[in-house]
Design a protein around this motif. Structure first.
Motif, PDB file in Angstrom:
ATOM      1  N   THR A  27      10.902  33.446  47.699  1.00  0.00           N
ATOM      2  CA  THR A  27      11.159  35.305  48.449  1.00  0.00           C
ATOM      3  C   THR A  27      11.437  36.303  47.958  1.00  0.00           C
ATOM      4  O   THR A  27      10.402  36.067  47.093  1.00  0.00           O
ATOM      5  CB  THR A  27      13.153  34.422  49.350  1.00  0.00           C
ATOM      6  OG1 THR A  27      13.419  35.096  47.744  1.00  0.00           O
ATOM      7  CG2 THR A  27      12.743  33.308  49.163  1.00  0.00           C
ATOM      8  N   ASP A  28      11.429  36.770  48.329  1.00  0.00           N
ATOM      9  CA  ASP A  28      11.516  38.270  47.684  1.00  0.00           C
ATOM     10  C   ASP A  28      12.676  38.360  46.400  1.00  0.00           C
ATOM     11  O   ASP A  28      12.605  39.340  45.501  1.00  0.00           O
ATOM     12  CB  ASP A  28      11.717  39.507  48.680  1.00  0.00           C
ATOM     13  CG  ASP A  28      13.487  39.438  49.398  1.00  0.00           C
ATOM     14  OD1 ASP A  28      13.311  38.372  49.488  1.00  0.00           O
ATOM     15  OD2 ASP A  28      12.901  40.555  50.126  1.00  0.00           O
ATOM     16  N   THR A  29      13.538  37.670  46.504  1.00  0.00           N
ATOM     17  CA  THR A  29      14.467  37.026  45.328  1.00  0.00           C
ATOM     18  C   THR A  29      13.814  36.222  44.621  1.00  0.00           C
ATOM     19  O   THR A  29      13.201  36.208  43.692  1.00  0.00           O
ATOM     20  CB  THR A  29      16.364  37.706  45.749  1.00  0.00           C
ATOM     21  OG1 THR A  29      15.935  36.275  46.574  1.00  0.00           O
ATOM     22  CG2 THR A  29      16.510  39.118  46.567  1.00  0.00           C
ATOM     23  N   VAL A  30      14.723  35.133  44.428  1.00  0.00           N
ATOM     24  CA  VAL A  30      14.924  33.765  44.051  1.00  0.00           C
ATOM     25  C   VAL A  30      13.989  32.957  44.694  1.00  0.00           C
ATOM     26  O   VAL A  30      13.513  32.613  45.879  1.00  0.00           O
ATOM     27  CB  VAL A  30      16.238  32.881  43.486  1.00  0.00           C
ATOM     28  CG1 VAL A  30      16.575  33.929  42.653  1.00  0.00           C
ATOM     29  CG2 VAL A  30      16.978  32.955  44.823  1.00  0.00           C
ATOM     30  N   TRP A  31      13.807  31.555  44.551  1.00  0.00           N
ATOM     31  CA  TRP A  31      12.730  30.702  44.921  1.00  0.00           C
ATOM     32  C   TRP A  31      14.718  30.161  46.001  1.00  0.00           C
ATOM     33  O   TRP A  31      15.847  29.672  45.580  1.00  0.00           O
ATOM     34  CB  TRP A  31      12.564  29.346  44.618  1.00  0.00           C
ATOM     35  CG  TRP A  31      11.902  29.329  43.515  1.00  0.00           C
ATOM     36  CD1 TRP A  31      11.494  29.946  42.723  1.00  0.00           C
ATOM     37  CD2 TRP A  31      10.708  29.195  43.834  1.00  0.00           C
ATOM     38  NE1 TRP A  31       9.649  29.709  42.692  1.00  0.00           N
ATOM     39  CE2 TRP A  31       9.017  29.118  43.239  1.00  0.00           C
ATOM     40  CE3 TRP A  31      10.140  28.170  45.284  1.00  0.00           C
ATOM     41  CZ2 TRP A  31       7.749  28.998  43.706  1.00  0.00           C
ATOM     42  CZ3 TRP A  31       8.338  27.736  45.716  1.00  0.00           C
ATOM     43  CH2 TRP A  31       7.830  28.255  44.739  1.00  0.00           C
ATOM     44  N   GLY A  32      13.802  29.695  46.922  1.00  0.00           N
ATOM     45  CA  GLY A  32      14.701  29.078  48.096  1.00  0.00           C
ATOM     46  C   GLY A  32      14.524  28.331  48.976  1.00  0.00           C
ATOM     47  O   GLY A  32      13.247  27.709  48.779  1.00  0.00           O
ATOM     48  N   LYS A 117      10.091  41.942  53.324  1.00  0.00           N
ATOM     49  CA  LYS A 117       8.854  42.568  53.458  1.00  0.00           C
ATOM     50  C   LYS A 117       7.711  41.272  52.637  1.00  0.00           C
ATOM     51  O   LYS A 117       6.367  41.561  52.457  1.00  0.00           O
ATOM     52  CB  LYS A 117       8.201  43.650  53.119  1.00  0.00           C
ATOM     53  CG  LYS A 117       9.070  44.775  53.931  1.00  0.00           C
ATOM     54  CD  LYS A 117       8.256  44.885  55.372  1.00  0.00           C
ATOM     55  CE  LYS A 117       9.410  45.699  55.840  1.00  0.00           C
ATOM     56  NZ  LYS A 117       9.849  45.916  57.240  1.00  0.00           N
ATOM     57  N   GLU A 118       8.808  40.182  51.853  1.00  0.00           N
ATOM     58  CA  GLU A 118       7.858  39.840  51.244  1.00  0.00           C
ATOM     59  C   GLU A 118       6.459  38.676  51.936  1.00  0.00           C
ATOM     60  O   GLU A 118       6.629  38.171  52.637  1.00  0.00           O
ATOM     61  CB  GLU A 118       8.446  38.156  50.131  1.00  0.00           C
ATOM     62  CG  GLU A 118       7.925  37.436  49.365  1.00  0.00           C
ATOM     63  CD  GLU A 118       6.937  36.977  49.359  1.00  0.00           C
ATOM     64  OE1 GLU A 118       5.653  36.075  48.930  1.00  0.00           O
ATOM     65  OE2 GLU A 118       7.514  36.097  50.918  1.00  0.00           O
ATOM     66  N   ILE A 170       8.513  34.776  37.440  1.00  0.00           N
ATOM     67  CA  ILE A 170      10.513  34.461  37.229  1.00  0.00           C
ATOM     68  C   ILE A 170      10.774  35.545  38.001  1.00  0.00           C
ATOM     69  O   ILE A 170      10.632  36.679  38.435  1.00  0.00           O
ATOM     70  CB  ILE A 170      10.784  35.629  35.169  1.00  0.00           C
ATOM     71  CG1 ILE A 170       9.932  34.527  34.299  1.00  0.00           C
ATOM     72  CG2 ILE A 170      11.676  35.844  35.872  1.00  0.00           C
ATOM     73  CD1 ILE A 170      10.605  33.156  34.270  1.00  0.00           C
ATOM     74  N   ALA A 171      11.865  35.109  39.081  1.00  0.00           N
ATOM     75  CA  ALA A 171      12.359  35.476  40.064  1.00  0.00           C
ATOM     76  C   ALA A 171      14.176  37.174  38.862  1.00  0.00           C
ATOM     77  O   ALA A 171      14.211  37.462  38.293  1.00  0.00           O
ATOM     78  CB  ALA A 171      14.026  35.326  40.787  1.00  0.00           C
ATOM     79  N   PRO A 172      13.279  38.221  40.158  1.00  0.00           N
ATOM     80  CA  PRO A 172      14.187  39.061  39.830  1.00  0.00           C
ATOM     81  C   PRO A 172      15.280  38.779  40.179  1.00  0.00           C
ATOM     82  O   PRO A 172      16.304  37.662  40.523  1.00  0.00           O
ATOM     83  CB  PRO A 172      13.932  39.848  40.353  1.00  0.00           C
ATOM     84  CG  PRO A 172      13.150  39.307  41.432  1.00  0.00           C
ATOM     85  CD  PRO A 172      12.382  38.029  41.152  1.00  0.00           C
TER      86      PRO A 172
END
Length: 191
Positions: A27-32, A117-118, A170-172
């Motif tokens: 995702t636009d943050t972590v793995w989902g 918007k990812e 690496i996720a934000p």
């Protein structure tokens, strides 16, 4: 080995989701972990995989204002201001969702959403024409993985499809979470 193609991955993920499956995706943050947000059986599979109580709701990704208005009849103007001004991904918890699986809606009749918007997520929802469940790829209560390598084997084995993109990234940090009532009460849940 060839480089993964976003369009191929969108197609593969869509086929799984269309048939009630669950996917592991960036995702636009972590793995989902995700599924069709309108499919209660698929949502229940995610709760079971994460060993998460259904009373702990999950968020839903959307890719447009149109999708947002399909789920919420009323969206406070300040929601758009927050999304426009946010420098990092921001999840808004809004009142009175509709047109989503009932087991996604919290006891207080709210739902957490994020407009993303990812590119992979955006294209997948364009194909689905529906919102996408997004919950961190961990067993409930355990730390959120910062990278694909940190995802628990139970999660990897439990999903129907693993998107082959960004495995090295690496996720934000997870998103900011803001609860925004139709009464315009604003509460920051996670900065």
């Amino acid at each position: 080995m060839s480089t993964p193609d976003i369009n191929t991955e969108v197609h593969n993920a869509f086929e799984v989701i269309k048939n009630g499956g669950i996917i592991l995706y960036p995702t636009d943050t972590v793995w989902g972990i995700g599924c069709d947000a309108t499919n209660p059986e698929a949502v229940a599979k995610i709760y079971a995989l994460k060993k998460r109580e259904e009373s702990k709701s999950m968020i839903v990704l959307m890719n447009s204002d149109r999708m947002l208005y399909n789920v919420f009849k009323e969206v406070p103007d300040v929601a758009f201001q927050i999304m426009d001004l946010s420098e990092k991904p921001t999840t808004l918890i809004l009142d009175n969702p509709r047109n989503v699986a009932p087991n996604l809606i919290a006891a207080d009749k709210t739902l957490g959403i994020r407009i993303t918007k990812e590119p992979f997520c955006f294209k997948l929802m364009e194909r689905m024409k529906k919102p996408l469940v997004s919950t961190s790829a961990n067993i409930s209560g355990l730390p959120t993985p910062n990278s694909f390598k940190q995802i628990d084997r139970h999660i990897l084995d439990g999903v129907d499809y693993i998107v082959n993109l960004h495995h090295e990234k690496i996720a934000p940090r997870p998103s900011t979470i803001i609860k925004l009532g139709n009464d315009l009460q604003v509460k920051v849940i996670r900065p």
